[in-house]
Enzyme design. Structure first.
Site, PDB file in Angstrom:
ATOM      1  N   LYS B  59       0.664  -1.444   0.093  1.00  0.00           N
ATOM      2  CA  LYS B  59       0.257   0.002   0.210  1.00  0.00           C
ATOM      3  C   LYS B  59       0.895   1.411  -0.160  1.00  0.00           C
ATOM      4  O   LYS B  59       0.718   2.115  -0.139  1.00  0.00           O
ATOM      5  CB  LYS B  59      -0.431   0.173   1.601  1.00  0.00           C
ATOM      6  N   GLN B 103      -4.816  -1.531  10.026  1.00  0.00           N
ATOM      7  CA  GLN B 103      -4.425  -3.049   9.357  1.00  0.00           C
ATOM      8  C   GLN B 103      -5.416  -3.967   9.771  1.00  0.00           C
ATOM      9  O   GLN B 103      -4.530  -3.631  11.268  1.00  0.00           O
ATOM     10  CB  GLN B 103      -3.010  -3.159   8.623  1.00  0.00           C
ATOM     11  N   ASP B 126     -11.664   3.780   3.587  1.00  0.00           N
ATOM     12  CA  ASP B 126     -11.677   1.417   4.399  1.00  0.00           C
ATOM     13  C   ASP B 126     -13.578   1.616   3.694  1.00  0.00           C
ATOM     14  O   ASP B 126     -13.952   0.169   3.376  1.00  0.00           O
ATOM     15  CB  ASP B 126     -11.136   0.836   5.232  1.00  0.00           C
TER      16      ASP B 126
END
Lengths: 303, 303
Positions: B59, B103, B126
Site C-alpha cells: 500500500k 490494517q 476503507d
C-alpha cells in the site's frame, strides 16, 4: 385462490398494533416500578399543516396511553433552520427525552437532511439518521424506521420462521424499501429489491413467498403477480377518486389490487387497516427501546 | 459457451487497476499544481503479522507511486486499545492526513469495531464506518469500501449501462456482499442477495445477468449456475492444496469454478488477477476523493 381453496387470511394490523401497544404499556409500567424510569417522546411540529397536526395529536394521545411522557413542541411556520436545529440539540441534551421525532415535511427554508443529521442517533426513533441506516446495514443494534419494522412484525405474526424464503420488495426508498430489505435479509430470507427499472416486474413479484409493495402507485400489483399462498404486505397509501361515494369523494387504496390478490395470497394486509396502524405502535416501541438503552437497562426483545 | 460461441472475455483486473492508478496519479499532479494539495494516506499496523506487513508495504509503495504522501505507523503487538484509539484520533485531527486505514486483524486486546467507530467517517477510506454504510444505504455521498467499488468498476468496464439488469450477489458480508448490492441498486439493477440459507442457490444464480460471488468457498459456483453471456465477478480468494506443484503446495482459487464458468459467461474475472488488484487502486481512489472533499474541491467522478 390459495392452495387449500380458501381466500387469504386478512392481516389485521389494527388489532396487532393494539396488542403491541398493550405489551409496550405493560413494559413501561414495569420500567417505572423497577427503575423509576418513564420513557419520553418529544414531537416537534413546524407550521400548521392540518394533516401533520392530526398525526402529531394522534401520536401524543398514543404516547400517553402507554404511560410514556409526551412532549409536544409547535413552532411557527417561519422558524429558521438554526432555531429548529437548536431545539433539536436541546432535546438531544434533555435526559427526560428518549425519543425525538420532527414531523416532516418541514417548511422550505429548513433542510430536512440537516434536521435528520442533527438528531442524536440514539434518540432517532424514526430511524432516519444515516448512522441508524448504517447500523441496520451492518447488522448492529440501532433504531429501525417504524413502517419497515411494522411490516416485519406483521410478516412474522403470519410465519415466525421465514429463513430461506424468497422475499421480493418492490420499491427502494430509504424510508421503506431499503430498510425492509435489510430486515428480511437479517431474517435469512433471499431478498430481491425490485423497482421501476426492473425488467419483468410481474415475473419477479410472482417468485416471492413474501411480497412487500412500497411504490406508491395505486393497485399496481395485480392478482397474477402474486404466488399462490404468498404473504403480501401492502405499504401503499394512495388516494383515488371514489365517485360511488359522491362527487369529489376519494378513497384510500394500496399498491396491490387487493380484491384480486386476496384470492391468490395466503395472507394479505388490507389498506387501510394493515401496515398503517403499525407505524405509531412501532414509534412507541422504538421509544421504549431507546429509553432502555439510554438508561443501560436491557431492552425488551420480540415485543 | 456464450451465445456467439466464444468463451468469455477474461476481465483483466490488473490492467484495469494499473490504468486507474495512472488516472489517479494524473489527478494528484493536477491537485498539487492547481491547489497545492497533496493527498495523504496513513496506514496503521499493530503487531508484525507477516501477511499484514506485506499488505502495508504494498500500500505504501502504491501510494507514493501516484504522488500521494504515505504515512506508516507500526505499533507493537501489545499496544493497548486506548493507545491505538489515541493514535487514530491524532490522525483524525491531522490536516495532512486525508485517509486512515488500520490494517485488520488487530490483536485480541483491541476491539475492531471500536477502532472503526473512532476513525472519522470522512477519512474512513476503507468505507467501514457505520456512517459510511448508512450514507451508501441512503444514497448519500460517502466512502465505499474498496473491494465492492472495485467490483462495480470492473462490471461497468464490461457494460457501461447496467440499469434493469438482474444482479445476484451471493454472500451478505458487511465488507463485500451488502455494499456491492447497494452499489448495483444505485445503478438501477434489480438486485437479489443470496446466501447460505437460500433455498435453490443454483437457480437463483442462473437468473443473473450480473453474478457476484463473495462467499469464501472454493469453486462453489458451478458452470451450470451461470446464465449464458452473464458477467461473473469472483471475489473469492481461497487457498486449496496443489499437490501438482509439489508436496504441501497450495494455490489460490475463487468462489467460482473458473474453467467451467468461462465457457458459459460473457465476461469473468480470474483469481488471481481479477478483483484482487483493484483493492489498493480503490483505496487510492478513496483517498483522492476524501482529500478533495476535505479541501472543499470538487471530487473527480467516474475515474
Amino acid at each position: 385462490m390459495t392452495e387449500d381453496g380458501m381466500t387469504a387470511r386478512i392481516i389485521d394490523g389494527k388489532a396487532y398494533a393494539a396488542g403491541l401497544r398493550g405489551r409496550i404499556g405493560d413494559h413501561v409500567a414495569r420500567l417505572q416500578k423497577d427503575h423509576g424510569l418513564t420513557p419520553g417522546l418529544a414531537v416537534v411540529l413546524v407550521g400548521n399543516d392540518p394533516a401533520s397536526e392530526v398525526y402529531v395529536r394522534n401520536k401524543g394521545i398514543a404516547t400517553k396511553e402507554v404511560g410514556m411522557n409526551s412532549f409536544e413542541f409547535k413552532l411557527p411556520a417561519d422558524t429558521s433552520e438554526e432555531d429548529l436545529l437548536a431545539k433539536v440539540r436541546e432535546l438531544n441534551a434533555d435526559p427526560s427525552v428518549h425519543g425525538i421525532l420532527v414531523q416532516f415535511p418541514v417548511p422550505d427554508q429548513i433542510s430536512q437532511q440537516k434536521v435528520i443529521d442533527t438528531i442524536s442517533p440514539d434518540k432517532d426513533v424514526d430511524g432516519l439518521h444515516p448512522v441508524n441506516a448504517g447500523r441496520l446495514a451492518s447488522g448492529l443494534d440501532g433504531l429501525v424506521s417504524c413502517t419497515p419494522l411494522g411490516c416485519l412484525m406483521l410478516i412474522k405474526d403470519v410465519m415466525a420462521d421465514i429463513a430461506g424464503k424468497n422475499a421480493v420488495v418492490i420499491g427502494r426508498s430509504n424510508l421503506v424499501g431499503k430498510p425492509v430489505a435489510q430486515l428480511l435479509l437479517k431474517e435469512n430470507c433471499t431478498v430481491t429489491i425490485a423497482h421501476s427499472r426492473t425488467a419483468d416486474l410481474a415475473k419477479v413479484a410472482a417468485s416471492a413467498d413474501i411480497l412487500v409493495a412500497a411504490v406508491g402507485r395505486a393497485k399496481m400489483v395485480k392478482g397474477d403477480w402474486v404466488k399462490p399462498g404468498a404473504i403480501v404486505i401492502d405499504v401503499g397509501m394512495n388516494r383515488i377518486p371514489a365517485p360511488e361515494k359522491g362527487e369529489g369523494k376519494t378513497r384510500l387504496v394500496g399498491d396491490v389490487d387487493f380484491e384480486a390478490a386476496k384470492e391468490v395470497a395466503g395472507a394479505i394486509t388490507p389498506v387501510p387497516g394493515g401496515v398503517g396502524p403499525m407505524t405509531i405502535a412501532c414509534l412507541l416501541h422504538n421509544t421504549l427501546i431507546a429509553a432502555c438503552r439510554q438508561a443501560g437497562i436491557a431492552a425488551p426483545e420480540g415485543l
